[in-house]
Write a protein that holds these residues in place. Structure first.
Motif, PDB file in Angstrom:
ATOM      1  N   GLN A 124       0.666  -0.717  -0.088  1.00  0.00           N
ATOM      2  CA  GLN A 124       0.002  -0.063  -0.335  1.00  0.00           C
ATOM      3  C   GLN A 124       1.160   1.141   0.161  1.00  0.00           C
ATOM      4  O   GLN A 124       1.870   1.605   0.929  1.00  0.00           O
ATOM      5  CB  GLN A 124      -0.519  -0.202   0.930  1.00  0.00           C
ATOM      6  N   HIS A 148      -7.882   1.790  -5.070  1.00  0.00           N
ATOM      7  CA  HIS A 148      -8.602   1.031  -4.063  1.00  0.00           C
ATOM      8  C   HIS A 148      -8.664  -0.554  -4.235  1.00  0.00           C
ATOM      9  O   HIS A 148      -8.870  -0.989  -5.263  1.00  0.00           O
ATOM     10  CB  HIS A 148      -9.872   1.318  -3.183  1.00  0.00           C
ATOM     11  N   THR A 259     -11.401  -3.107   7.063  1.00  0.00           N
ATOM     12  CA  THR A 259     -10.876  -2.176   6.639  1.00  0.00           C
ATOM     13  C   THR A 259      -8.977  -1.951   6.365  1.00  0.00           C
ATOM     14  O   THR A 259      -8.669  -2.107   7.674  1.00  0.00           O
ATOM     15  CB  THR A 259     -11.240  -0.864   6.709  1.00  0.00           C
ATOM     16  N   ARG A 262      -6.447   0.949   1.910  1.00  0.00           N
ATOM     17  CA  ARG A 262      -6.922   1.051   1.026  1.00  0.00           C
ATOM     18  C   ARG A 262      -8.002   0.094   0.574  1.00  0.00           C
ATOM     19  O   ARG A 262      -8.075  -0.181  -0.774  1.00  0.00           O
ATOM     20  CB  ARG A 262      -6.155   1.975  -0.262  1.00  0.00           C
ATOM     21  N   LEU A 295     -16.155   4.008  -1.011  1.00  0.00           N
ATOM     22  CA  LEU A 295     -14.847   4.113  -1.762  1.00  0.00           C
ATOM     23  C   LEU A 295     -15.009   5.412  -2.770  1.00  0.00           C
ATOM     24  O   LEU A 295     -14.506   6.764  -3.164  1.00  0.00           O
ATOM     25  CB  LEU A 295     -14.597   3.250  -3.168  1.00  0.00           C
ATOM     26  N   PRO A 300     -12.868   5.049   2.428  1.00  0.00           N
ATOM     27  CA  PRO A 300     -12.647   3.534   2.999  1.00  0.00           C
ATOM     28  C   PRO A 300     -13.066   3.347   4.106  1.00  0.00           C
ATOM     29  O   PRO A 300     -14.020   1.943   4.759  1.00  0.00           O
ATOM     30  CB  PRO A 300     -11.519   3.545   2.417  1.00  0.00           C
TER      31      PRO A 300
END
Length: 356
Positions: A124, A148, A259, A262, A295, A300
């Motif tokens: 990421q 994402h 989560t 992303r 998104l 997010p």
């Protein structure tokens, strides 16, 4: 490849929930790719009952699979039964391969690219996720870039494991098995039969086929489990089996959160408690819609709230039962309790039926 413009959304997993993610995202004008190394509709052990909310969600996506309608849920125990009809339309029993095939066709019409690759790792960054891939036979694939990632890669999600989001689950592990039989449905409900060591779910999936799923913490062959449901076994004796026995498990999986930067976990990848009424696909579609909404909002982390809103009905009912330290006592007590308070049972089933 790394260095090219990232797509807006990379979906990991081309099952029904992953394809639902792709359709929701594409319909919002986002650029989408899907990773799925297996070709063609993939079968797996699944109850195959779509709740009314799931049927409506699919119709909104332009997906209307062939199947067999059912009116509600019927719990059957040795000495009592309870029935709850849906108030928001019919449910639909659908072979998983039929559902995935229809979703795949709609994804192709939407111009979404499905790549025959699997996730191998990810990194990421502030503005993107770089995803390393491999082919079905372990060949090294390209590194892809996406703003994402929506991970819908199933019960034992490799993405969840890579992100170290697995959460320990207590209690005895539960396993599921499913097989289809050539016989006209004898009920216009999904029948849930409660036995001493297992539950059996009978779902009409065609005018001449029913699917039978068995869930239990007692590991045994499918045929052995059926001996615990004598009336069901008598109905199926002499019927042609039209699919092999498919298995899945351990079923209970949890994630510490949904989560990680992303990357968002959707469907069974986000955690699973085996459902009492078979609403897994409906819940997965509701989560897919919530993930895409987060998104689009540019937040997010907002998906955590959306995930909770999509799943609380199922969690509230199943967690109380499935996390019991005395599951066999629950099996003996649940059907009589539902029969004694049918309005409560009906309200619970209809709340669940609204999923998606």
């Amino acid at each position: 490849m790394t260095g090219s413009s990232p797509v807006d959304v990379l979906v990991v997993g081309g099952g029904p929930v992953g394809l639902g993610c792709a359709l929701y995202a594409a319909r919002q004008g986002l650029t989408v790719q899907v990773l799925e190394p297996r070709s063609g509709p993939v079968d797996k052990a699944c109850g195959e009952g779509l709740m009314p909310g799931g049927v409506a969600a699919l119709a909104e996506l332009g997906v209307e699979p062939d199947g067999h309608a059912f009116r509600g849920i019927r719990y059957l125990g040795p000495t009592a039964s309870a029935v709850a009809d849906f108030r928001a339309g019919a449910g639909l029993g659908v072979r998983r391969t039929e559902l995935q095939g229809r979703l795949s066709a709609q994804v192709a019409r939407a111009g979404v690219e499905v790549l025959p690759l699997a996730l191998d790792g990810l990194d990421q960054h502030a503005d993107r996720v770089e995803v390393r891939t491999h082919g079905l036979h372990g060949t090294t694939g390209p590194t892809l870039a996406a703003r994402h990632v929506l991970a819908a890669d199933g019960l034992h999600s490799p993405t969840r494991r890579l992100l170290r989001l697995d959460h320990p689950v207590g209690g005895r592990p539960r396993f599921g098995q499913r097989q289809h039989f050539r016989i006209a449905p004898w009920s216009d409900h999904v029948d849930v039969l409660w036995g001493a060591r297992a539950e059996a779910y009978v779902t009409p999936v065609a005018d001449d086929v029913v699917g039978v799923a068995v869930l239990s913490d007692h590991r045994a062959p499918f045929a052995e489990h059926l001996t615990g449901f004598r009336p069901l076994l008598e109905r199926l004796t002499g019927c042609e089996a039209v699919s092999p026995v498919a298995g899945a498990g351990p079923l209970r999986q949890r994630s510490r959160r949904r989560t990680a930067g992303r990357v968002l976990l959707v469907g069974d990848a986000a955690g699973y408690v085996d459902a009492l009424t078979g609403e897994g696909i409906s819940l997965g579609l509701a989560q897919a819609r919530a993930a895409v909404a987060a998104l689009l909002a540019g937040r997010p982390s907002q998906y955590e709230r959306g995930w909770l809103a999509a799943t609380w009905r199922c969690s509230a009912l199943t967690a109380a039962l499935r996390q019991s330290t005395r599951p066999r006592l629950v099996r003996r007590a649940l059907v009589p309790a539902a029969a004694a308070a049918p309005w409560v049972f009906s309200a619970a089933v209809n709340e669940l039926g609204r999923a998606a």
